[in-house]
Design a protein around this motif. Structure first.
Motif, PDB file in Angstrom:
ATOM      1  N   ASP A  96       3.568 -21.319  21.336  1.00 18.07           N
ATOM      2  CA  ASP A  96       2.951 -20.541  22.407  1.00 18.07           C
ATOM      3  C   ASP A  96       1.431 -20.728  22.389  1.00 18.07           C
ATOM      4  N   PRO A  97       0.819 -21.200  23.486  1.00 11.78           N
ATOM      5  CA  PRO A  97      -0.634 -21.373  23.510  1.00 11.78           C
ATOM      6  C   PRO A  97      -1.399 -20.055  23.439  1.00 11.78           C
ATOM      7  N   GLU A  98      -0.708 -18.933  23.685  1.00 11.50           N
ATOM      8  CA  GLU A  98      -1.335 -17.621  23.581  1.00 11.50           C
ATOM      9  C   GLU A  98      -1.237 -17.062  22.158  1.00 11.50           C
ATOM     10  N   ALA A  99      -0.614 -17.805  21.256  1.00  9.21           N
ATOM     11  CA  ALA A  99      -0.365 -17.293  19.902  1.00  9.21           C
ATOM     12  C   ALA A  99      -1.652 -16.940  19.175  1.00  9.21           C
ATOM     13  N   VAL A 100      -2.734 -17.638  19.465  1.00  4.86           N
ATOM     14  CA  VAL A 100      -3.988 -17.343  18.767  1.00  4.86           C
ATOM     15  C   VAL A 100      -4.436 -15.911  19.040  1.00  4.86           C
ATOM     16  N   PHE A 101      -4.193 -15.401  20.252  1.00  4.47           N
ATOM     17  CA  PHE A 101      -4.585 -14.028  20.567  1.00  4.47           C
ATOM     18  C   PHE A 101      -3.720 -13.028  19.800  1.00  4.47           C
ATOM     19  N   ALA A 102      -2.441 -13.335  19.671  1.00  2.00           N
ATOM     20  CA  ALA A 102      -1.557 -12.464  18.894  1.00  2.00           C
ATOM     21  C   ALA A 102      -1.995 -12.414  17.432  1.00  2.00           C
ATOM     22  N   LEU A 103      -2.357 -13.577  16.877  1.00  2.00           N
ATOM     23  CA  LEU A 103      -2.796 -13.613  15.482  1.00  2.00           C
ATOM     24  C   LEU A 103      -4.106 -12.867  15.293  1.00  2.00           C
ATOM     25  N   LEU A 104      -5.069 -13.107  16.165  1.00  2.00           N
ATOM     26  CA  LEU A 104      -6.370 -12.450  16.030  1.00  2.00           C
ATOM     27  C   LEU A 104      -6.237 -10.937  16.179  1.00  2.00           C
ATOM     28  N   ALA A 105      -5.382 -10.494  17.107  1.00  2.00           N
ATOM     29  CA  ALA A 105      -5.158  -9.057  17.264  1.00  2.00           C
ATOM     30  C   ALA A 105      -4.541  -8.473  15.999  1.00  2.00           C
ATOM     31  N   ARG A 106      -3.629  -9.215  15.384  1.00  2.00           N
ATOM     32  CA  ARG A 106      -3.001  -8.749  14.142  1.00  2.00           C
ATOM     33  C   ARG A 106      -4.025  -8.710  13.013  1.00  2.00           C
ATOM     34  N   MET A 107      -4.914  -9.704  12.980  1.00  2.00           N
ATOM     35  CA  MET A 107      -5.960  -9.728  11.959  1.00  2.00           C
ATOM     36  C   MET A 107      -6.881  -8.521  12.101  1.00  2.00           C
ATOM     37  N   VAL A 108      -7.247  -8.204  13.334  1.00  2.00           N
ATOM     38  CA  VAL A 108      -8.111  -7.043  13.565  1.00  2.00           C
ATOM     39  C   VAL A 108      -7.393  -5.760  13.150  1.00  2.00           C
ATOM     40  N   ALA A 109      -6.115  -5.634  13.526  1.00  2.00           N
ATOM     41  CA  ALA A 109      -5.355  -4.436  13.170  1.00  2.00           C
ATOM     42  C   ALA A 109      -5.244  -4.281  11.653  1.00  2.00           C
ATOM     43  N   ALA A 110      -4.939  -5.383  10.968  1.00  2.00           N
ATOM     44  CA  ALA A 110      -4.820  -5.334   9.506  1.00  2.00           C
ATOM     45  C   ALA A 110      -6.150  -4.981   8.866  1.00  2.00           C
ATOM     46  N   GLY A 111      -7.217  -5.558   9.397  1.00  2.00           N
ATOM     47  CA  GLY A 111      -8.540  -5.254   8.867  1.00  2.00           C
ATOM     48  C   GLY A 111      -8.925  -3.802   9.080  1.00  2.00           C
ATOM     49  N   ALA A 112      -8.567  -3.269  10.256  1.00  2.00           N
ATOM     50  CA  ALA A 112      -8.877  -1.865  10.542  1.00  2.00           C
ATOM     51  C   ALA A 112      -8.110  -0.938   9.608  1.00  2.00           C
ATOM     52  N   GLU A 113      -6.846  -1.280   9.341  1.00  2.00           N
ATOM     53  CA  GLU A 113      -6.033  -0.461   8.446  1.00  2.00           C
ATOM     54  C   GLU A 113      -6.571  -0.485   7.022  1.00  2.00           C
ATOM     55  N   ASN A 114      -7.222  -1.577   6.661  1.00  2.00           N
ATOM     56  CA  ASN A 114      -7.692  -1.751   5.276  1.00  2.00           C
ATOM     57  C   ASN A 114      -9.217  -1.754   5.178  1.00  2.00           C
ATOM     58  N   VAL A 115      -9.873  -1.148   6.165  1.00  2.00           N
ATOM     59  CA  VAL A 115     -11.333  -1.190   6.186  1.00  2.00           C
ATOM     60  C   VAL A 115     -11.937  -0.508   4.958  1.00  2.00           C
ATOM     61  N   ALA A 116     -11.301   0.553   4.469  1.00  2.00           N
ATOM     62  CA  ALA A 116     -11.829   1.249   3.288  1.00  2.00           C
ATOM     63  C   ALA A 116     -11.772   0.340   2.068  1.00  2.00           C
ATOM     64  N   VAL A 117     -10.672  -0.403   1.943  1.00  6.18           N
ATOM     65  CA  VAL A 117     -10.540  -1.340   0.817  1.00  6.18           C
ATOM     66  C   VAL A 117     -11.590  -2.427   0.912  1.00  6.18           C
ATOM     67  N   LYS A 118     -11.781  -2.977   2.110  1.00  6.38           N
ATOM     68  CA  LYS A 118     -12.776  -4.029   2.289  1.00  6.38           C
ATOM     69  C   LYS A 118     -14.176  -3.515   1.976  1.00  6.38           C
ATOM     70  N   SER A 119     -14.467  -2.285   2.365  1.00  8.73           N
ATOM     71  CA  SER A 119     -15.773  -1.699   2.082  1.00  8.73           C
ATOM     72  C   SER A 119     -15.970  -1.496   0.581  1.00  8.73           C
ATOM     73  N   ALA A 120     -14.895  -1.072  -0.095  1.00  8.98           N
ATOM     74  CA  ALA A 120     -14.980  -0.873  -1.545  1.00  8.98           C
ATOM     75  C   ALA A 120     -15.237  -2.200  -2.250  1.00  8.98           C
TER      76      ALA A 120
END
Length: 202
Positions: A96-120
């Motif tokens: 799917d040529p739109e797959a990059v948007f699905a991946l990037l959205a998932r990356m943002v969601a995962a990062g948001a869920e783990n923002v406290a860990v990343k900050s630590a």
């Protein structure tokens, strides 16, 4: 003296040696999943003993795998990257040529869920690209591949580079945190959509 030949049970010892390793691996994965969930929902103040209790393992199991909170933070972050890489591989297989948007959205969601860990980790001066260079490089390579496919299909701007895309994802984490939207999947998804929409051709 026994008449048993010393080589009469060749498979018993190796099997016994393998089983604890498999159990240890499963316990480690259980601890990581539990820690990731608790850090996201209850914050970084949750203790290692409480994580052990919620994961259904003994405190010694957690302390053996993760001698410090920082070691657990790092393992959670690396586990997140490995999960994203697996998702990227699955998306690449769809063609799917739109797959990059699905991946990037998932990356943002995962990062948001783990923002406290990343900050630590940042506070402890841990850099994931240094601590887990192979995993980080694999994920970036998958993003580059999907980006190239999308560019060829005309679904992203011709001039965008993978470095710019990765910077946008990192910026999205900061924007979501600034807006206090980490705990709201709807709000963080909307912000991700607004940011990633800039990748589309005009």
């Amino acid at each position: 003296m026994s008449g048993r030949h010393p080589d009469s049970e060749p498979s018993t010892a190796p099997r016994r040696a393998r089983e604890p390793r498999a159990d240890a691996r499963r316990n480690r994965e259980r601890v990581l999943r539990t820690a990731r969930r608790l850090f996201a929902t209850e914050g970084l103040g949750v203790s290692l003993d409480e994580i052990a209790r919620r994961a259904g393992v003994g405190p010694g199991t957690v302390h053996r795998h993760f001698p410090s909170k920082e070691a657990l933070y790092l393992a959670v972050a690396i586990d997140m990257l490995e999960g994203l890489t697996a998702e990227a591989e699955a998306l690449a297989a769809t063609g799917d040529p739109e797959a990059v948007f699905a991946l990037l959205a998932r990356m943002v969601a995962a990062g948001a869920e783990n923002v406290a860990v990343k900050s630590a980790l940042a506070a402890a001066e841990f850099d994931l690209r240094t601590a887990a260079p192979d995993v980080a490089a694999d994920l970036t390579r998958h993003v580059a591949d999907l980006l190239g496919r999308a560019r060829a299909a005309g679904t992203v701007r011709e001039d965008v580079t993978v470095d710019e895309v990765m910077a946008l994802v990192a910026g999205a984490f900061a924007a979501i945190r600034h807006a206090g939207a980490e705990s709201s999947r709807e709000r963080s998804a909307r912000m991700a959509h607004l940011i990633l929409d800039g990748l589309r051709p005009r």
